[in-house]
Design a protein around this motif. Structure first.
Motif, PDB file in Angstrom:
ATOM      1  N   ILE A 102     -15.373 -45.969   8.499  1.00 34.99           N
ATOM      2  CA  ILE A 102     -14.469 -45.134   9.466  1.00 34.99           C
ATOM      3  C   ILE A 102     -13.195 -44.733   8.610  1.00 34.99           C
ATOM      4  O   ILE A 102     -12.686 -45.331   7.823  1.00 34.99           O
ATOM      5  CB  ILE A 102     -13.845 -46.206  10.655  1.00 34.99           C
ATOM      6  N   THR A 103     -12.960 -43.409   8.661  1.00 28.36           N
ATOM      7  CA  THR A 103     -11.716 -42.896   8.285  1.00 28.36           C
ATOM      8  C   THR A 103     -11.150 -41.936   9.381  1.00 28.36           C
ATOM      9  O   THR A 103     -11.565 -41.530  10.312  1.00 28.36           O
ATOM     10  CB  THR A 103     -11.923 -41.887   7.200  1.00 28.36           C
ATOM     11  N   LEU A 104      -9.648 -42.289   9.487  1.00 33.67           N
ATOM     12  CA  LEU A 104      -8.745 -41.524  10.425  1.00 33.67           C
ATOM     13  C   LEU A 104      -7.850 -40.972   9.386  1.00 33.67           C
ATOM     14  O   LEU A 104      -6.748 -41.858   8.854  1.00 33.67           O
ATOM     15  CB  LEU A 104      -8.413 -42.265  11.533  1.00 33.67           C
ATOM     16  N   LYS A 105      -7.467 -39.590   9.473  1.00 38.59           N
ATOM     17  CA  LYS A 105      -6.395 -39.086   8.560  1.00 38.59           C
ATOM     18  C   LYS A 105      -5.682 -37.779   9.372  1.00 38.59           C
ATOM     19  O   LYS A 105      -6.266 -37.301  10.184  1.00 38.59           O
ATOM     20  CB  LYS A 105      -7.093 -38.587   7.203  1.00 38.59           C
ATOM     21  N   GLY A 106      -4.436 -37.722   8.800  1.00 40.64           N
ATOM     22  CA  GLY A 106      -3.865 -36.525   9.230  1.00 40.64           C
ATOM     23  C   GLY A 106      -2.235 -36.711   8.981  1.00 40.64           C
ATOM     24  O   GLY A 106      -1.805 -37.386   8.608  1.00 40.64           O
ATOM     25  N   LYS A 107      -1.551 -35.942  10.060  1.00 39.65           N
ATOM     26  CA  LYS A 107      -0.321 -35.639   9.994  1.00 39.65           C
ATOM     27  C   LYS A 107       0.064 -36.041  11.285  1.00 39.65           C
ATOM     28  O   LYS A 107      -0.359 -35.732  12.427  1.00 39.65           O
ATOM     29  CB  LYS A 107       0.033 -34.332   9.466  1.00 39.65           C
ATOM     30  N   VAL A 108       1.000 -37.038  11.505  1.00 42.48           N
ATOM     31  CA  VAL A 108       1.822 -37.424  12.587  1.00 42.48           C
ATOM     32  C   VAL A 108       3.304 -36.772  12.792  1.00 42.48           C
ATOM     33  O   VAL A 108       4.054 -36.765  11.723  1.00 42.48           O
ATOM     34  CB  VAL A 108       1.946 -38.792  12.821  1.00 42.48           C
ATOM     35  N   THR A 109       3.575 -36.139  13.831  1.00 46.83           N
ATOM     36  CA  THR A 109       4.950 -35.658  13.986  1.00 46.83           C
ATOM     37  C   THR A 109       5.800 -36.312  14.879  1.00 46.83           C
ATOM     38  O   THR A 109       6.891 -36.179  15.041  1.00 46.83           O
ATOM     39  CB  THR A 109       4.763 -34.104  14.493  1.00 46.83           C
ATOM     40  N   ASP A 110       5.343 -37.259  15.558  1.00 46.34           N
ATOM     41  CA  ASP A 110       5.841 -37.958  16.711  1.00 46.34           C
ATOM     42  C   ASP A 110       5.225 -39.472  17.037  1.00 46.34           C
ATOM     43  O   ASP A 110       3.964 -39.407  17.105  1.00 46.34           O
ATOM     44  CB  ASP A 110       6.078 -37.138  17.936  1.00 46.34           C
TER      45      ASP A 110
END
Length: 172
Positions: A102-110
């Motif tokens: 499993i991979t979960l990636k990205g950008k969080v702004t809040d």
């Protein structure tokens, strides 16, 4: 000889305790930029990502997330002025009960008090995209003071762990 071992053990123990205290102090001073804390983003993404994957039918064995906050300051100096809103880069890795990666990636702004994260996140199981999301969790829910450490099935949920490594010089 016995006295020397006791002294060496005592010094090593003191060094380990001092390092642990320093790490705890650093974690307590985790930089918060525009309300984003790397620890809070990592824990909330882990919690909401796991529940989303399980709701989609994936039995999550474990998932562990890290996050790094970019405070949006030009030049990276303390006196620089903000040039853009803060974001956190999130990188989660885990495994399903059947052994799929499993991979979960990205950008969080809040991040909302342990209940949701907003941004741009992509989850893959076994290399295939299983969801893309701009929101994970319920942003209208009451804040959780402490993210749950247990899943509904009673199995423990992975938590944020700080590892301290101390190298003690022999004979000192």
């Amino acid at each position: 000889m016995r006295g020397m071992r006791g002294t060496r053990y005592g010094r090593t123990l003191v060094a380990i305790c001092a390092a642990g205290t320093a790490v705890a102090g650093v974690a307590a001073c985790d930089p918060i930029a525009d309300g984003l804390s790397s620890a809070a983003v990592a824990v909330t993404t882990d919690k909401t990502g796991t529940s989303t994957l399980e709701r989609l039918g994936f039995a999550v064995r474990w998932l562990s997330c890290t996050a790094k906050v970019d405070n949006g300051k030009a030049g990276g100096g303390a006196s620089a002025t903000p040039s853009r809103p803060s974001t956190a880069t999130v990188d989660c890795r885990g495994e399903t009960e059947s052994g799929q990666e499993i991979t979960l990636k990205g950008k969080v702004t809040d991040e909302r008090s342990g209940t949701c994260v907003r941004g741009r996140l992509v989850a893959r199981v076994g290399g295939k995209v299983v969801f893309e999301a701009s929101v994970l969790g319920n942003c209208d829910a009451a804040p959780s003071s402490t993210p749950s450490t247990h899943r509904p099935d009673g199995q423990p949920r992975p938590t944020v762990t700080v590892t301290v490594t101390v190298t003690a010089a022999p004979g000192k």
